[in-house]
Enzyme design. Structure first.
Site, PDB file in Angstrom:
ATOM      1  N   HIS A 105      83.080  22.231   4.695  1.00  0.00           N
ATOM      2  CA  HIS A 105      82.969  22.037   6.133  1.00  0.00           C
ATOM      3  C   HIS A 105      84.329  22.150   6.812  1.00  0.00           C
ATOM      4  O   HIS A 105      84.414  22.514   7.991  1.00  0.00           O
ATOM      5  CB  HIS A 105      82.364  20.665   6.451  1.00  0.00           C
ATOM      6  CG  HIS A 105      80.929  20.533   6.048  1.00  0.00           C
ATOM      7  ND1 HIS A 105      80.548  20.181   4.778  1.00  0.00           N
ATOM      8  CD2 HIS A 105      79.787  20.720   6.757  1.00  0.00           C
ATOM      9  CE1 HIS A 105      79.236  20.145   4.709  1.00  0.00           C
ATOM     10  NE2 HIS A 105      78.743  20.473   5.896  1.00  0.00           N
ATOM     11  N   ASP A 178      74.895  29.301   4.379  1.00  0.00           N
ATOM     12  CA  ASP A 178      75.167  27.954   4.838  1.00  0.00           C
ATOM     13  C   ASP A 178      75.630  28.072   6.296  1.00  0.00           C
ATOM     14  O   ASP A 178      75.843  29.173   6.818  1.00  0.00           O
ATOM     15  CB  ASP A 178      76.238  27.302   3.958  1.00  0.00           C
ATOM     16  CG  ASP A 178      76.132  25.773   3.939  1.00  0.00           C
ATOM     17  OD1 ASP A 178      75.468  25.210   4.822  1.00  0.00           O
ATOM     18  OD2 ASP A 178      76.730  25.160   3.035  1.00  0.00           O
TER      19      ASP A 178
END
Length: 466
Positions: A105, A178
């Site tokens: 992230h 993702d």
């Protein structure tokens, strides 16, 4: 991520501790049934990563564990459960996020497995998922030099997505990225290049563009088609896969939910009962040595004063209430994720005034003092409580690895989660109403010595019979 009244279940690592693929399948079916009832027809689960790095900052308990065979069995069981509920499951994060030491992230993880290591560790769950007919596979934003030396993350890597996933493993289902707002896919290329490179790599669905960048990314794809970098045929192949999957889910003939059924399906009593039974099979007793006064688990129900402290206002209060069901007088005191010296001193003083202290930990192994880490506070808290000379029970409500930060803890349970059911099960285990059944789905290493084992994969104590 759907909260109550939806059925709250043990996570992946907890289910793996229970070692029952039938539970994994049943709970995936329940999740799928409840998702379908509220109009959700695709779930980005199960996590198919093999968590061989105890310090993995992003996978951890999302994984079924550190053994490829166990992970593969649980993944295929959940795929079957979702399919039986007519929900599309998604195996993730190809080619394997289990040995990451950074969070995708916020940065780009580099997986330094050799090709042989990748074949033996990371690949088996995905190979099993493909053999089981996985409808969808999600790519990870991670660099695997042994599979593609270019430095491109897997999401943007044609050698990985097309060369390995499509051509070598013969996967014909839907490939989804993702989230594209994660830094792991944005570091090397601009937001306008990322969707184009992902499509060129072989993915079909682009997930969650960065805030305010949807138009930028859509325009970039259109421009790539008009300029010849992408062909219409290439786009059509992905569109066909999406449409074919929707057809299999029945979304063209029956796209709407029956709102009158939602209250009967979501959080149905039989669903809650199944989740409770499965949870009771996951609680893992890692250590149970005699304590001051000869105390060992299980405790005898009856009057005693118990101080519940450690991480989480709701968690400590819920656990204290559950302990109170067994005749104890229990109070709760949250010391936070990074307890201060003052909070530790206060908890130790309270421990001296009680018959027993139960301390809750959450990623206590993460003792780094760098920004974004928990620091040593939780480990210091446990050590201070032990130093009082009063009985102490540690309950790790997330990662089982916590004990390597305080290996002298005489009594240690792992629940892998802090749902109300997990805490109810933990209290029942303390008092013998739920004898421990779980076994570690990971190896717990000695702190600072990852090649030395503190507790092995499969370890789990039992109470004496009778």
């Amino acid at each position: 991520r759907v909260g109550a009244p939806a059925t709250q279940q043990p996570g992946a690592m907890a289910l793996a501790a229970g070692r029952r693929p039938a539970d994994a399948r049943a709970l995936a079916r329940i999740t799928g049934t409840e998702l379908r009832a509220i109009g959700v027809d695709q779930d980005y689960a199960p996590d198919s990563d093999v968590n061989v790095n105890p310090a993995n900052p992003v996978i951890g308990v999302r994984s079924f564990g550190s053994d490829p065979g166990l992970v593969a069995r649980m993944v295929t069981a959940q795929l079957g459960g979702y399919r039986s509920a007519n929900v599309t499951a998604t195996a993730k994060h190809f080619p394997g996020h289990g040995d990451a030491d950074t969070d995708s992230h916020t940065s780009v993880p580099i997986i330094r497995h050799t090709r042989a290591q990748w074949e033996s560790i990371d690949l088996p769950p995905f190979r099993a998922a493909i053999a089981a007919g996985a409808d969808s596979i999600m790519t990870g934003h991670l660099v695997v030099p042994a599979l593609d030396p270019s430095g491109d993350p897997a999401t943007l890597s044609r050698p990985i997505v097309t060369g390995i996933l499509r051509d070598r493993l013969h996967y014909q289902g839907l490939v989804i990225t993702d989230a594209l707002d994660m830094q792991g896919v944005r570091d090397k290329y601009g937001d306008d290049r990322v969707p184009v490179l992902a499509l060129k790599a072989g993915v079909d669905v682009l997930l969650k563009p960065p805030a305010g960048k949807f138009a930028t990314q859509l325009d970039a794809v259109v421009a790539a088609v008009r300029g010849g970098e992408l062909t219409e045929d290439r786009i059509d192949r992905s569109v066909y896969r999406v449409l074919e999957l929707k057809q299999r889910r029945g979304l063209f003939t029956d796209p709407y939910v029956d709102e009158s059924r939602v209250g009967r399906v979501v959080g149905a009593p039989e669903h809650l009962a199944t989740a409770r039974r499965a949870t009771d099979r996951t609680t893992t007793l890692v250590r149970n040595d005699p304590q001051p006064g000869g105390l060992t688990l299980p405790l005898k129900p009856g009057p005693r004063s118990v101080h519940v402290t450690g991480w989480g206002t709701s968690t400590t209060a819920t656990l204290a209430a559950e302990i109170g069901r067994y005749g104890a007088t229990a109070d709760a005191h949250d010391t936070g994720l990074s307890p201060t010296p003052a909070a530790i001193a206060s908890a130790a003083a309270a421990a001296r005034a009680h018959d027993l202290t139960v301390v809750v930990t959450n990623r206590a192994w993460d003792t780094s003092t760098e920004k974004g880490h928990n620091g040593p506070g939780q480990a210091d808290l446990v050590k201070a409580l032990i130093d009082t000379g009063r009985p102490v029970v540690v309950v790790a409500v997330r990662d089982a690895y916590d004990i390597n930060a305080f290996p002298a803890a005489p009594t240690y349970l792992a629940t892998y989660s802090y749902t109300p059911d997990a805490l109810r099960s933990a209290a029942a285990t303390l008092f013998g109403a739920n004898p421990p059944q779980g076994r570690l789905p990971v190896t717990i290493p000695v702190a600072g010595h990852p090649d030395q084992t503190l507790y092995p994969f499969g370890h789990g104590l039992r109470y004496p019979r009778g």
